[in-house]
Scaffold this active site. Structure first.
Site, PDB file in Angstrom:
ATOM      1  N   TYR A 152     -27.232  10.167   6.479  1.00  0.00           N
ATOM      2  CA  TYR A 152     -28.476  10.876   6.789  1.00  0.00           C
ATOM      3  C   TYR A 152     -28.614  11.023   8.301  1.00  0.00           C
ATOM      4  CZ  TYR A 152     -33.521  11.545   7.466  1.00  0.00           C
ATOM      5  OH  TYR A 152     -34.758  12.002   7.880  1.00  0.00           O
TER       6      TYR A 152
HETATM    7  N1  LIG Z   1     -41.007  11.196   5.823  1.00  0.00           N
HETATM    8  C1  LIG Z   1     -40.449  10.521   6.811  1.00  0.00           C
HETATM    9  O1  LIG Z   1     -40.718   9.327   7.025  1.00  0.00           O
HETATM   10  C2  LIG Z   1     -39.458  11.191   7.725  1.00  0.00           C
HETATM   11  C3  LIG Z   1     -38.949  10.431   8.797  1.00  0.00           C
HETATM   12  C4  LIG Z   1     -38.034  11.044   9.650  1.00  0.00           C
HETATM   13  C5  LIG Z   1     -37.671  12.356   9.475  1.00  0.00           C
HETATM   14  N2  LIG Z   1     -38.171  13.063   8.423  1.00  0.00           N
HETATM   15  C6  LIG Z   1     -37.760  14.458   8.280  1.00  0.00           C
HETATM   16  O2  LIG Z   1     -38.904  15.254   8.114  1.00  0.00           O
HETATM   17  C7  LIG Z   1     -38.628  16.375   7.264  1.00  0.00           C
HETATM   18  C8  LIG Z   1     -39.608  16.427   6.108  1.00  0.00           C
HETATM   19  O3  LIG Z   1     -39.478  15.214   5.361  1.00  0.00           O
HETATM   20  P1  LIG Z   1     -40.386  14.870   4.109  1.00  0.00           P
HETATM   21  O4  LIG Z   1     -40.662  13.425   4.167  1.00  0.00           O
HETATM   22  O5  LIG Z   1     -41.485  15.852   3.992  1.00  0.00           O
HETATM   23  O6  LIG Z   1     -39.309  15.111   2.936  1.00  0.00           O
HETATM   24  P2  LIG Z   1     -39.436  15.871   1.534  1.00  0.00           P
HETATM   25  O7  LIG Z   1     -38.186  15.561   0.804  1.00  0.00           O
HETATM   26  O8  LIG Z   1     -40.732  15.531   0.885  1.00  0.00           O
HETATM   27  O9  LIG Z   1     -39.475  17.400   1.962  1.00  0.00           O
HETATM   28  C9  LIG Z   1     -38.331  18.188   2.204  1.00  0.00           C
HETATM   29  C10 LIG Z   1     -38.442  19.468   1.385  1.00  0.00           C
HETATM   30  O10 LIG Z   1     -37.341  20.305   1.706  1.00  0.00           O
HETATM   31  C11 LIG Z   1     -36.900  20.960   0.526  1.00  0.00           C
HETATM   32  N3  LIG Z   1     -35.482  21.325   0.712  1.00  0.00           N
HETATM   33  C12 LIG Z   1     -34.428  20.465   0.864  1.00  0.00           C
HETATM   34  N4  LIG Z   1     -33.290  21.158   1.010  1.00  0.00           N
HETATM   35  C13 LIG Z   1     -33.619  22.468   0.968  1.00  0.00           C
HETATM   36  C14 LIG Z   1     -32.876  23.688   1.059  1.00  0.00           C
HETATM   37  N5  LIG Z   1     -31.529  23.668   1.204  1.00  0.00           N
HETATM   38  N6  LIG Z   1     -33.531  24.866   0.992  1.00  0.00           N
HETATM   39  C15 LIG Z   1     -34.885  24.892   0.819  1.00  0.00           C
HETATM   40  N7  LIG Z   1     -35.638  23.770   0.709  1.00  0.00           N
HETATM   41  C16 LIG Z   1     -35.016  22.584   0.782  1.00  0.00           C
HETATM   42  C17 LIG Z   1     -37.115  19.936  -0.583  1.00  0.00           C
HETATM   43  O11 LIG Z   1     -37.240  20.542  -1.852  1.00  0.00           O
HETATM   44  C18 LIG Z   1     -38.390  19.219  -0.126  1.00  0.00           C
HETATM   45  O12 LIG Z   1     -39.539  19.760  -0.768  1.00  0.00           O
HETATM   46  C19 LIG Z   1     -37.162  16.194   6.848  1.00  0.00           C
HETATM   47  O13 LIG Z   1     -36.364  16.975   7.719  1.00  0.00           O
HETATM   48  C20 LIG Z   1     -36.906  14.732   7.047  1.00  0.00           C
HETATM   49  O14 LIG Z   1     -35.544  14.460   7.282  1.00  0.00           O
HETATM   50  C21 LIG Z   1     -39.060  12.511   7.555  1.00  0.00           C
END
Ligand SMILES: NC(=O)c1ccc[n+]([C@@H]2O[C@H](COP(=O)([O-])OP(=O)(O)OC[C@H]3O[C@@H](n4cnc5c(N)ncnc54)[C@H](O)[C@@H]3O)[C@@H](O)[C@H]2O)c1
Length: 333
Positions: A152
């Site tokens: 990741y």
């Molecule tokens: N939640 C956290 O603590 C956290 C921490 C660090 C970084 N992030 C980053 O923040 C962002 C949002 O995270 P989140 O927690 O909302 O995750 P999440 O999994 O709830 O949301 C990501 C969304 O992206 C969609 N998705 C994935 N691949 C896709 C594709 N190829 N085409 C279209 N849609 C696609 C998924 O269906 C999902 O709804 C991500 O980039 C994640 O890596 C989150």
């Protein structure tokens, strides 16, 4: 403004889209509704957004280049916030291909589409996981990041580098966020705060890795969204750093910004807060360290504050209480 949000049915994308719509912006949301966790929760988030005027959902995979080009042409956004990704550290042990596809291929496809239709500001999500094995705390954006501990983190670090190349080659202003463990209502069922609450309320034991000897800089989702909305108008300009601590690239309109609470919390204190909010005691299943995990995260949020005048401050007592209240309401338990 017209703002394109990728991952709009995801945890953070949902909250951000809601906030942008409330502020009067038009939001085009792209999400593939990837079945990594309960798709019904993603559909429910989108259904909520669809009640607001100004929201247009597009359900497809970002790696579909012709469809993406068509949506960009049709929507003509001024700003793109790219949050879609395959998140999660543990899932990466068994499913590295999902990270290659959804983080590397999908992000590269988006960058190529934006190259043909540049925007005023492109903002993309990275993660505190890119600090990997670094031990100097708090983590600063200017620290060297060359020790990712899981797939990741490695794919997210690669998207930072690919984003930098595009910003340099195409002069596309780009901000890369590094988020620190985000939690709150409508959260992700794969994350510890959700799994712990779920198990405690159902009377199941919770798995606590490294015997609880871990610390995380837990960031409440409303604070995160506030920070993102304030960063949207902070368009990086090559050669114009805002402060000596700026991470601005010397050769591109590109910067990296931590968004974290800047106050790490012991995992066992976090669990105690969930126990307080649920009114139940957890049955603890103490386990060794999981491969690929980091012991501690801690954001230096000085750059965020220098850029926006804002730093996240919601404590876990308030944040966990809001999450548990949402959980009770949403799942009717
Ligand atoms: N939640 C956290 O603590 C956290 C921490 C660090 C970084 N992030 C980053 O923040 C962002 C949002 O995270 P989140 O927690 O909302 O995750 P999440 O999994 O709830 O949301 C990501 C969304 O992206 C969609 N998705 C994935 N691949 C896709 C594709 N190829 N085409 C279209 N849609 C696609 C998924 O269906 C999902 O709804 C991500 O980039 C994640 O890596 C989150």
């Amino acid at each position: 403004m017209k703002i394109l949000v990728t991952g709009s049915a995801g945890f953070i994308g949902f909250h951000l889209s809601r906030r942008l719509l409330e502020a009067g912006h038009a939001v085009a949301g792209i999400d593939a509704l990837v079945p990594y966790y309960d798709v019904r929760l993603k559909q429910a988030r989108h259904a909520r957004l669809e009640r607001e005027a100004g929201f247009t959902p597009h359900i497809f995979d970002l790696a579909d280049a012709p469809r993406l080009a068509e949506v960009l042409r049709q929507e003509a956004p001024e700003v793109v916030v790219h949050l879609a990704a395959q998140a999660g550290v543990r899932y990466a042990l068994e499913h590295p291909e999902s990270y290659v596809h959804n983080n590397l291929v999908a992000t590269s496809t988006l960058l190529e589409a934006v190259r043909h239709q540049p925007v005023r500001h492109l903002l993309m999500a990275s993660t505190s996981s890119v600090y990997g094995a670094n031990t100097a705390m708090p983590f600063r954006e200017t620290d060297a990041v060359s020790t990712p501990l899981n797939i990741y983190a490695a794919t997210k670090l690669a998207t930072e580098h690919i984003g930098h190349s595009y910003a340099h080659l195409r002069q596309q202003p780009t901000t890369m966020f590094r988020f620190f463990t985000v939690y709150g209502p409508w959260g992700r069922p794969d994350m510890a705060f959700f799994k712990f609450t779920d198990a405690i309320l159902a009377g199941r034991p919770i798995d606590i890795y490294n015997h609880g000897r871990m610390e995380r800089d837990f960031t409440y989702v409303d604070d995160l969204v506030e920070a993102i909305t304030r960063l949207i108008p902070c368009v990086p300009q090559a050669g114009a750093p805002v402060a000596p601590i700026d991470s601005l690239s010397p050769v591109a309109p590109f910067r990296v910004v931590n968004i974290g609470n800047a106050s790490p919390v012991q995992l066992l204190d976090f669990i105690a807060e969930i126990e307080r909010a649920t009114g139940r005691k957890a049955q603890r299943n103490m386990l060794p360290m999981q491969p690929g995990e980091v012991l501690k995260t801690w954001a230096d949020s000085s750059l965020l504050e220098a850029l926006t005048g804002y730093r996240p401050a919601t404590g876990i007592a308030t944040g966990i209480a809001a999450f548990v209240a949402w959980y009770h309401e949403y799942y009717a338990v």
